[in-house]
Write a protein that holds these residues in place. Structure first.
Motif, PDB file in Angstrom:
ATOM      1  N   SER A   1      -2.743  10.020   4.365  1.00 20.42           N
ATOM      2  CA  SER A   1      -4.074   9.772   3.683  1.00 20.42           C
ATOM      3  C   SER A   1      -4.718   9.020   4.541  1.00 20.42           C
ATOM      4  N   GLY A   2      -4.227   8.284   5.455  1.00 18.74           N
ATOM      5  CA  GLY A   2      -5.154   7.179   6.223  1.00 18.74           C
ATOM      6  C   GLY A   2      -4.615   5.845   5.544  1.00 18.74           C
ATOM      7  N   TRP A   3      -4.014   5.612   4.142  1.00 15.33           N
ATOM      8  CA  TRP A   3      -3.812   4.263   3.761  1.00 15.33           C
ATOM      9  C   TRP A   3      -2.594   4.328   3.081  1.00 15.33           C
ATOM     10  N   HIS A   4      -1.847   3.092   2.749  1.00 17.53           N
ATOM     11  CA  HIS A   4      -0.615   3.127   2.183  1.00 17.53           C
ATOM     12  C   HIS A   4      -1.016   2.657   0.709  1.00 17.53           C
ATOM     13  N   MET A   5      -1.820   1.800   0.424  1.00 10.60           N
ATOM     14  CA  MET A   5      -2.185   1.419  -0.728  1.00 10.60           C
ATOM     15  C   MET A   5      -3.764   1.375  -1.093  1.00 10.60           C
ATOM     16  N   VAL A   6      -4.209   1.510  -2.372  1.00 12.56           N
ATOM     17  CA  VAL A   6      -5.554   1.309  -2.545  1.00 12.56           C
ATOM     18  C   VAL A   6      -5.824  -0.134  -3.032  1.00 12.56           C
TER      19      VAL A   6
ATOM     20  N   VAL B   1     -12.829   3.885   4.072  1.00 14.92           N
ATOM     21  CA  VAL B   1     -13.074   2.206   4.631  1.00 14.92           C
ATOM     22  C   VAL B   1     -11.612   1.758   4.280  1.00 14.92           C
ATOM     23  N   VAL B   2     -10.714   1.230   5.383  1.00 18.73           N
ATOM     24  CA  VAL B   2      -9.470   0.895   5.380  1.00 18.73           C
ATOM     25  C   VAL B   2      -9.404  -0.521   5.933  1.00 18.73           C
ATOM     26  N   ASN B   3      -8.756  -1.628   5.195  1.00 18.13           N
ATOM     27  CA  ASN B   3      -8.503  -2.548   5.964  1.00 18.13           C
ATOM     28  C   ASN B   3      -7.183  -2.697   6.392  1.00 18.13           C
ATOM     29  N   ARG B   4      -6.712  -3.016   7.697  1.00 13.03           N
ATOM     30  CA  ARG B   4      -5.409  -3.068   8.372  1.00 13.03           C
ATOM     31  C   ARG B   4      -5.160  -4.295   8.652  1.00 13.03           C
ATOM     32  N   LEU B   5      -4.129  -4.729   8.274  1.00 15.55           N
ATOM     33  CA  LEU B   5      -3.871  -6.116   8.201  1.00 15.55           C
ATOM     34  C   LEU B   5      -2.060  -6.438   7.913  1.00 15.55           C
ATOM     35  N   PRO B   6      -1.564  -7.574   8.414  1.00 13.32           N
ATOM     36  CA  PRO B   6      -0.063  -7.677   8.198  1.00 13.32           C
ATOM     37  C   PRO B   6       0.050  -7.849   6.598  1.00 13.32           C
ATOM     38  N   VAL B   7       1.174  -7.488   6.239  1.00  8.23           N
ATOM     39  CA  VAL B   7       1.479  -7.635   4.631  1.00  8.23           C
ATOM     40  C   VAL B   7       1.176  -8.908   4.237  1.00  8.23           C
ATOM     41  N   GLU B   8       1.958  -9.986   5.032  1.00  9.25           N
ATOM     42  CA  GLU B   8       1.704 -11.526   4.381  1.00  9.25           C
ATOM     43  C   GLU B   8       0.272 -11.804   4.316  1.00  9.25           C
ATOM     44  N   GLU B   9      -0.695 -11.319   5.016  1.00 13.67           N
ATOM     45  CA  GLU B   9      -2.148 -11.519   4.828  1.00 13.67           C
ATOM     46  C   GLU B   9      -2.730 -10.814   3.791  1.00 13.67           C
ATOM     47  N   TYR B  10      -2.282  -9.562   3.345  1.00 11.15           N
ATOM     48  CA  TYR B  10      -2.632  -8.846   2.366  1.00 11.15           C
ATOM     49  C   TYR B  10      -2.530  -9.453   1.217  1.00 11.15           C
TER      50      TYR B  10
ATOM     51  N   ASP C   1       5.129  -8.742  11.440  1.00 11.68           N
ATOM     52  CA  ASP C   1       4.782  -8.230  10.141  1.00 11.68           C
ATOM     53  C   ASP C   1       4.610  -6.927  10.092  1.00 11.68           C
ATOM     54  N   ARG C   2       4.940  -6.273   8.761  1.00 10.94           N
ATOM     55  CA  ARG C   2       4.749  -5.016   8.773  1.00 10.94           C
ATOM     56  C   ARG C   2       3.079  -4.830   8.556  1.00 10.94           C
ATOM     57  N   MET C   3       2.520  -3.858   9.064  1.00 13.64           N
ATOM     58  CA  MET C   3       0.999  -3.671   8.983  1.00 13.64           C
ATOM     59  C   MET C   3       0.651  -2.643   8.042  1.00 13.64           C
ATOM     60  N   ALA C   4      -0.122  -3.113   6.783  1.00 13.43           N
ATOM     61  CA  ALA C   4      -0.510  -2.399   5.769  1.00 13.43           C
ATOM     62  C   ALA C   4      -1.936  -1.892   5.897  1.00 13.43           C
ATOM     63  N   ARG C   5      -2.261  -0.798   5.328  1.00 12.98           N
ATOM     64  CA  ARG C   5      -3.356   0.099   5.373  1.00 12.98           C
ATOM     65  C   ARG C   5      -3.760  -0.080   4.069  1.00 12.98           C
ATOM     66  N   ILE C   6      -5.071  -0.719   3.655  1.00  7.56           N
ATOM     67  CA  ILE C   6      -5.477  -0.783   2.418  1.00  7.56           C
ATOM     68  C   ILE C   6      -6.804  -0.200   2.161  1.00  7.56           C
TER      69      ILE C   6
ATOM     70  N   TYR D   1       6.287  -3.677   0.340  1.00  8.96           N
ATOM     71  CA  TYR D   1       7.257  -3.056   1.406  1.00  8.96           C
ATOM     72  C   TYR D   1       7.658  -1.550   1.240  1.00  8.96           C
ATOM     73  N   ILE D   2       7.741  -1.132  -0.248  1.00  8.60           N
ATOM     74  CA  ILE D   2       8.153   0.052  -0.408  1.00  8.60           C
ATOM     75  C   ILE D   2       7.286   0.933  -0.121  1.00  8.60           C
ATOM     76  N   ARG D   3       5.919   0.776   0.269  1.00  6.73           N
ATOM     77  CA  ARG D   3       4.888   1.735   0.778  1.00  6.73           C
ATOM     78  C   ARG D   3       4.340   1.603   2.034  1.00  6.73           C
ATOM     79  N   VAL D   4       5.051   0.297   2.648  1.00 10.97           N
ATOM     80  CA  VAL D   4       4.329   0.247   4.014  1.00 10.97           C
ATOM     81  C   VAL D   4       5.625   0.245   4.872  1.00 10.97           C
ATOM     82  N   PRO D   5       5.966   1.266   5.862  1.00  9.99           N
ATOM     83  CA  PRO D   5       7.192   1.378   6.625  1.00  9.99           C
ATOM     84  C   PRO D   5       7.164   0.270   7.668  1.00  9.99           C
TER      85      PRO D   5
END
Length: 442
Positions: A209-214, A155-164, A54-59, A196-200
């Motif tokens: 920035s260190g993150w894809h979304m806040v 502080v960033v939470n890195r996790l798969p998009v489906e879990e996000y 899964d794509r990995m999001a950084r929140i 998915y628009i924001r997470v490659p």
């Protein structure tokens, strides 16, 4: 969205401090959507799935934290980036905090133990599949990354998009009854498209920035594992990997609480935006009743009262937003709606004062017309219902309005109404995003 880590969060606070607002992308149903807190075991099978499928999001959870409390529900560890150095291991009962000083980080415990100062970033991970991390009294799946900035700790939470999504959909739509399942699925697909628009797909492309979304309404409201619910997780699992497409391209699909009977085109709400063929103003009337599908929303019809002091403050806000050098508001003598959009929303609000006229346009009307608590106006779909006057100026105004949010894209309460009428998720999305199809992202 700012792109530099240093000072990147001038206004971002921890994810717990949510306020209801509407931006050109995303939205929130606000207080009318219940947010349960689950204290039991982690639900769903996706926990711990950091295997690259899964794509990995950084929140981003916080941007200027002076210290970051961190622990877990079971075995866990904190390493320096890449696992070069193991810093802390624990069983979950211990309380630790990440501290920053002079661009360096360390991990300190309540018993006085502390690691040496290092450059970071630090990465906290659960060691076994039954554990979740804790940060600032919330549980999170995936990893927590701590990076020093010039103003604190990012502080960033890195996790798969489906879990996000499991921490997004219950906040954006609430945990619903079984009859609302199609609305939950539609919300999951729309929120996944937004992410998915924001997470490659290629995680080697790291965001500057260190993150894809806040984790706030600046993007999608995200509250981690504690808000998860089985019926929501089931809707996410049933739609896994599905997104909204138009002419083969991924759609950045906005949504909001309720439309009041008709949705808006982008230029009705925001200035200097590009019109999209899939974001048209569409009717949202239930043919069986003749009433909007979103009439079931407790906030679809509303009134707002403004006294003399609030009207003066409204003018001051408008002047500040316009960059006025002298934002003294003066005395308000008249307030009128000047022009309507195709969907019936206010094009502009004119505030006449003894120092001149002040004009506010589109969705900015909602930002300046705030109540005593600071909450923005529910929508621009309103009319002036009553005025009070004394000594030649306004002493009070009453507004009557419909809908809650910017009005562009999917009406969330409308989706719930359609779901209860037996309409499936794909049909719901086709209505609010005309010409689109639902398909797999990758």
């Amino acid at each position: 969205m700012r792109s530099l880590i240093a000072g990147a969060f001038g206004t971002l606070v921890a994810a717990a401090a949510f306020t209801v607002a509407c931006a050109p992308r995303g939205g929130s149903m606000g207080p009318s959507a219940p947010t349960p807190v689950m204290q039991g075991p982690i639900t769903g099978e996706a926990h711990g799935r950091l295997d690259g499928r899964d794509r990995m999001a950084r929140i981003a959870l916080a941007g200027k934290a002076q210290q970051a409390p961190v622990s877990a529900t079971g075995r866990w560890r904190i390493d320096e980036q890449g696992g070069r150095t193991k810093l802390v291991t624990g069983q979950g009962a211990e309380n630790w905090r990440v501290e920053q000083q002079g661009g360096l980080l360390r991990v300190a415990g309540d018993n006085g133990d502390a690691t040496p100062w290092r450059e970071g970033p630090f990465v906290a991970r659960a060691v076994d599949g039954g554990s979740a991390l804790r940060y600032d009294n919330r549980r999170y799946r995936g990893e927590l990354w701590f990076t020093p900035t010039d103003s604190g700790i990012l502080v960033v939470n890195r996790l798969p998009v489906e879990e996000y999504l499991r921490g997004v959909v219950p906040i954006e739509l609430g945990t619903r009854q079984p009859a609302d399942r199609a609305a939950l699925e539609a919300q999951a697909i729309a929120a996944r498209s937004y992410a998915y628009i924001r997470v490659p797909s290629d995680e080697s492309v790291e965001p500057r920035s260190g993150w894809h979304m806040v984790a706030t309404v600046q993007n999608q409201v995200y509250a981690g594992l504690d808000v998860e619910a089985p019926i929501v997780n089931e809707a996410i699992d049933n739609t896994a990997g599905l997104v909204i497409r138009y002419n083969g391209l991924l759609v950045d699909a906005p949504y909001y609480s309720s439309c009041g009977g008709r949705t808006a085109a982008p230029k009705e709400s925001w200035r200097d935006v590009r019109e999209e063929p899939y974001l048209q103003s569409v009717d949202d009337t239930d043919p069986r009743t003749g009433r909007p599908y979103c009439d079931i929303s407790p906030r679809n019809h509303w009134t707002a009262e403004f006294d003399e002091a609030q009207l003066s403050e409204t003018v001051r806000r408008a002047l500040v937003a316009a960059g006025a050098r002298d934002p003294r508001p003066g005395v308000v003598t008249e307030m009128r709606v000047e022009g309507r959009t195709a969907s019936g929303r206010a094009t502009a609000l004119v505030l006449r004062t003894d120092r001149g006229d002040v004009t506010v346009r589109n969705n900015e009307i909602r930002n300046v017309l705030r109540d005593a608590r600071g909450a923005i106006l529910s929508s621009t779909y309103f009319s002036v219902d009553r005025e009070s006057r004394a000594r030649g100026h306004l002493t009070g105004v009453s507004l009557h309005g419909h809908g809650n949010g910017h009005g562009v894209g999917m009406c969330q309460w409308g989706a719930i109404g359609r779901s209860r009428a037996g309409i499936d998720a794909r049909t719901i999305l086709r209505h609010y995003y005309p010409g689109t199809v639902v398909g797999f992202a990758d």
